[in-house]
Design a protein around this motif. Structure first.
Motif, PDB file in Angstrom:
ATOM      1  N   GLY A   1       0.822  -1.213   0.000  1.00  0.00           N
ATOM      2  CA  GLY A   1       0.000   0.000   0.000  1.00  0.00           C
ATOM      3  C   GLY A   1       0.851   1.257   0.000  1.00  0.00           C
ATOM      4  O   GLY A   1       0.579   2.206  -0.750  1.00  0.00           O
ATOM      5  N   ASP A   2       1.903   1.274   0.844  1.00  0.00           N
ATOM      6  CA  ASP A   2       2.805   2.431   0.890  1.00  0.00           C
ATOM      7  C   ASP A   2       3.431   2.664  -0.481  1.00  0.00           C
ATOM      8  O   ASP A   2       3.561   3.793  -0.934  1.00  0.00           O
ATOM      9  CB  ASP A   2       3.924   2.204   1.914  1.00  0.00           C
ATOM     10  CG  ASP A   2       3.394   2.218   3.333  1.00  0.00           C
ATOM     11  OD1 ASP A   2       2.386   2.909   3.552  1.00  0.00           O
ATOM     12  OD2 ASP A   2       3.974   1.548   4.190  1.00  0.00           O
ATOM     13  N   CYS A   3       3.843   1.567  -1.118  1.00  0.00           N
ATOM     14  CA  CYS A   3       4.490   1.680  -2.424  1.00  0.00           C
ATOM     15  C   CYS A   3       3.557   2.337  -3.429  1.00  0.00           C
ATOM     16  O   CYS A   3       3.954   3.229  -4.175  1.00  0.00           O
ATOM     17  CB  CYS A   3       4.901   0.312  -2.941  1.00  0.00           C
ATOM     18  SG  CYS A   3       6.319  -0.358  -2.103  1.00  0.00           S
TER      19      CYS A   3
ATOM     20  N   VAL B   1       3.214   6.059  -2.646  1.00  0.00           N
ATOM     21  CA  VAL B   1       4.377   6.806  -3.123  1.00  0.00           C
ATOM     22  C   VAL B   1       4.307   6.967  -4.634  1.00  0.00           C
ATOM     23  O   VAL B   1       4.550   8.048  -5.181  1.00  0.00           O
ATOM     24  CB  VAL B   1       5.687   6.080  -2.741  1.00  0.00           C
ATOM     25  CG1 VAL B   1       6.875   6.737  -3.410  1.00  0.00           C
ATOM     26  CG2 VAL B   1       5.862   6.065  -1.245  1.00  0.00           C
ATOM     27  N   ALA B   2       3.927   5.875  -5.314  1.00  0.00           N
ATOM     28  CA  ALA B   2       3.881   5.901  -6.781  1.00  0.00           C
ATOM     29  C   ALA B   2       2.893   6.954  -7.257  1.00  0.00           C
ATOM     30  O   ALA B   2       3.181   7.720  -8.182  1.00  0.00           O
ATOM     31  CB  ALA B   2       3.486   4.528  -7.306  1.00  0.00           C
ATOM     32  N   LYS B   3       1.730   7.009  -6.603  1.00  0.00           N
ATOM     33  CA  LYS B   3       0.725   8.003  -7.006  1.00  0.00           C
ATOM     34  C   LYS B   3       1.267   9.405  -6.854  1.00  0.00           C
ATOM     35  O   LYS B   3       1.107  10.259  -7.728  1.00  0.00           O
ATOM     36  CB  LYS B   3      -0.533   7.838  -6.151  1.00  0.00           C
ATOM     37  CG  LYS B   3      -1.559   6.972  -6.852  1.00  0.00           C
ATOM     38  CD  LYS B   3      -2.856   6.931  -6.078  1.00  0.00           C
ATOM     39  CE  LYS B   3      -3.579   5.643  -6.414  1.00  0.00           C
ATOM     40  NZ  LYS B   3      -4.162   5.011  -5.242  1.00  0.00           N
ATOM     41  N   GLN B   4       1.929   9.633  -5.714  1.00  0.00           N
ATOM     42  CA  GLN B   4       2.487  10.959  -5.445  1.00  0.00           C
ATOM     43  C   GLN B   4       3.540  11.318  -6.503  1.00  0.00           C
ATOM     44  O   GLN B   4       3.534  12.431  -7.043  1.00  0.00           O
ATOM     45  CB  GLN B   4       3.115  10.946  -4.051  1.00  0.00           C
ATOM     46  CG  GLN B   4       3.497  12.316  -3.554  1.00  0.00           C
ATOM     47  CD  GLN B   4       4.411  12.220  -2.344  1.00  0.00           C
ATOM     48  OE1 GLN B   4       4.621  11.136  -1.794  1.00  0.00           O
ATOM     49  NE2 GLN B   4       4.955  13.339  -1.931  1.00  0.00           N
ATOM     50  N   LEU B   5       4.408  10.359  -6.818  1.00  0.00           N
ATOM     51  CA  LEU B   5       5.462  10.616  -7.802  1.00  0.00           C
ATOM     52  C   LEU B   5       4.860  10.926  -9.169  1.00  0.00           C
ATOM     53  O   LEU B   5       5.303  11.846  -9.867  1.00  0.00           O
ATOM     54  CB  LEU B   5       6.400   9.420  -7.907  1.00  0.00           C
ATOM     55  CG  LEU B   5       7.326   9.177  -6.715  1.00  0.00           C
ATOM     56  CD1 LEU B   5       8.115   7.893  -6.913  1.00  0.00           C
ATOM     57  CD2 LEU B   5       8.279  10.335  -6.525  1.00  0.00           C
TER      58      LEU B   5
ATOM     59  N   LEU C   1       8.391  -0.214  -7.731  1.00  0.00           N
ATOM     60  CA  LEU C   1       8.879   0.204  -6.424  1.00  0.00           C
ATOM     61  C   LEU C   1       8.853  -0.964  -5.440  1.00  0.00           C
ATOM     62  O   LEU C   1       9.822  -1.227  -4.728  1.00  0.00           O
ATOM     63  CB  LEU C   1       7.969   1.332  -5.925  1.00  0.00           C
ATOM     64  CG  LEU C   1       8.534   2.336  -4.964  1.00  0.00           C
ATOM     65  CD1 LEU C   1       9.697   3.049  -5.612  1.00  0.00           C
ATOM     66  CD2 LEU C   1       7.467   3.334  -4.565  1.00  0.00           C
ATOM     67  N   TYR C   2       7.727  -1.666  -5.442  1.00  0.00           N
ATOM     68  CA  TYR C   2       7.593  -2.783  -4.519  1.00  0.00           C
ATOM     69  C   TYR C   2       8.598  -3.884  -4.868  1.00  0.00           C
ATOM     70  O   TYR C   2       9.203  -4.492  -3.986  1.00  0.00           O
ATOM     71  CB  TYR C   2       6.162  -3.320  -4.564  1.00  0.00           C
ATOM     72  CG  TYR C   2       5.912  -4.426  -3.578  1.00  0.00           C
ATOM     73  CD1 TYR C   2       5.997  -4.183  -2.206  1.00  0.00           C
ATOM     74  CD2 TYR C   2       5.618  -5.709  -3.999  1.00  0.00           C
ATOM     75  CE1 TYR C   2       5.788  -5.182  -1.304  1.00  0.00           C
ATOM     76  CE2 TYR C   2       5.405  -6.728  -3.091  1.00  0.00           C
ATOM     77  CZ  TYR C   2       5.493  -6.464  -1.744  1.00  0.00           C
ATOM     78  OH  TYR C   2       5.303  -7.469  -0.845  1.00  0.00           O
TER      79      TYR C   2
END
Lengths: 280, 134
Positions: A144-146, A149-153, A224-225
């Motif tokens: 979920g964190d990954c 982060v991906a969405k933010q990036l 990322l994951y």
């Protein structure tokens, strides 16, 4: 004089033995964690391979539209996601990936997104601007964190705040070999296969732009994951190897010191006998 | 019916690799049915039930997020989570539903919480719906 030195040697042996116990325990902990991490890497690898292949197939098959994700821009700002460990005592694991990332970042206007305590500490000490320090625990980061982060990036990339996104991580090649790597995530790089033109058309449902907008964050999150899984396994493998070497060194030193201790003890005894014989 | 090859890969591993006769998944715009000889196509997946027709038997699964791609007759399903009906932990999903409903009922919740809770509720409902079909 001999008496003092046998005592000293004895103390050193004792401290060496307790060190050895610690490194031995750390090695066993790392070995058991490595088994889990390795299983996870092997399980998840097909996912990243498929994800990567599908995306590069689309990129190479796609000729008619231009998504901002595909077009390289003049690079003004770069983001580097750097994954390192939370703890030291893992041989060259942390320093290798950090060194490589720093070498890649040279002469660029870089913001870093460090993952793992060692990465956060390193970039804080070197005063490199950081996006966030909240991922200071690589071991606790989940899928979920990954994706978060991906969405933010992706948002930052689309809004033009950053022009390229790279990720620095460690490839888990085998238990004995781990290689640090830096990979470009955005803009998408065409696969080597892309050279040969694909003739077929692809239907995008509902539309190519929507598809890309929905899929790319998934892709970035997946990569990322994947990088995180690889890095975690590599960390445990590196630690296991380092601790194994440390245990062996401790063994060697103990053997060496025991020999010296016995020699000193024997010398003391011989000296005493000589003194007694001489005195009588 | 002519079978085609399907591969389902998730971050947790390979879920399925073999021949199926029909595949129905929920894309972001609605259910998408795939049979042999489908045109090359790429679509993002929504949250919903996936149905696989294997040797005339239907198998159901909860399939959430990710994407599906059909290229040269090969179908690859790359979901974020994919659980067969008999793998679903119904208790966990019910607890998750309760938590989500509590957040939604609470007037003090902020927008991010509400959005997360809505997604969680939807996932829980999809899972429970699929679990009934095992």
């Amino acid at each position: 004089m001999a008496g003092v030195s046998t005592k000293e040697i004895k103390n050193r042996i004792r401290s060496m033995e307790s060190t050895k116990q610690i490194t031995k325990a750390m090695e066993m902990v790392a070995a058991s964690k490595l088994r889990h991490a390795q299983a996870r890497v092997l399980n998840s690898r097909p996912y990243f391979e498929s994800l990567y292949n599908v995306i590069s197939d689309i990129v190479s098959a796609n000729s008619e539209f231009s998504s901002p994700y595909l077009i390289p821009r003049a690079v003004k700002k770069s983001v580097y996601v750097v994954i390192a460990g939370d703890r030291g005592l893992a041989g060259g694991y942390n320093s290798n990936v950090l060194k490589l990332a720093v070498a890649e970042m040279k002469d660029k206007d870089v913001t870093v997104l460090p993952i793992g305590k060692k990465a956060v500490d390193y970039f804080r000490a070197h005063k490199v601007p950081m996006l966030t320090e909240q991922y200071g625990a690589a071991a606790e980061m989940n899928v979920g964190d990954c994706f978060g982060v991906a969405k933010q990036l992706c948002r930052m990339y689309l809004s033009g705040q950053v022009d390229e996104i790279h990720i620095g991580y460690t490839n888990f090649v085998s238990v004995l070999s781990q290689t640090p790597a830096v990979m470009q995530m955005l803009p998408l790089v065409a696969h080597p296969r892309a050279k040969e033109e694909r003739q077929t058309d692809i239907m995008y449902e509902p539309g190519s732009e929507e598809v890309f907008a929905a899929i790319i964050p998934e892709y970035v999150g997946g990569i990322l994951y994947g990088a995180l899984c690889e890095s975690r396994a590599a960390e445990q493998a590196a630690r296991r190897t380092a601790m194994d070497a440390a245990t062996q060194n401790a063994d060697e030193m103990i053997a060496d010191l025991s020999l010296k201790f016995n020699q000193a003890r024997q010398a003391a005894i011989t000296q005493e006998i000589t003194e007694i014989v001489a005195g009588s | 019916m002519t079978p085609f090859s399907l591969k389902i890969v998730t971050p947790d591993g390979l879920k399925y690799d073999g021949q199926v006769q029909e595949l129905v998944v929920r894309s972001t715009t609605g259910d998408l049915g795939i049979m042999a000889g489908h045109i090359n196509c790429v679509a993002p997946l929504g949250m919903g039930q996936a149905m696989l027709l294997i040797d005339g038997n239907k198998r159901y699964a909860a399939c959430i997020g990710g994407m599906i791609s059909v290229l040269d007759g090969k179908v690859t399903l790359v979901p974020t989570t994919f659980e067969w009906a008999d793998e679903i932990d119904v208790d966990r999903s019910e607890r998750s539903e309760e938590r989500a409903r509590a957040v939604l009922a609470d007037k003090a919740s902020n927008t991010t919480d509400i959005r997360l809770a809505e997604a969680r509720l939807k996932r829980a409902l999809v899972r429970q719906g699929v679990a009934e079909r095992k």
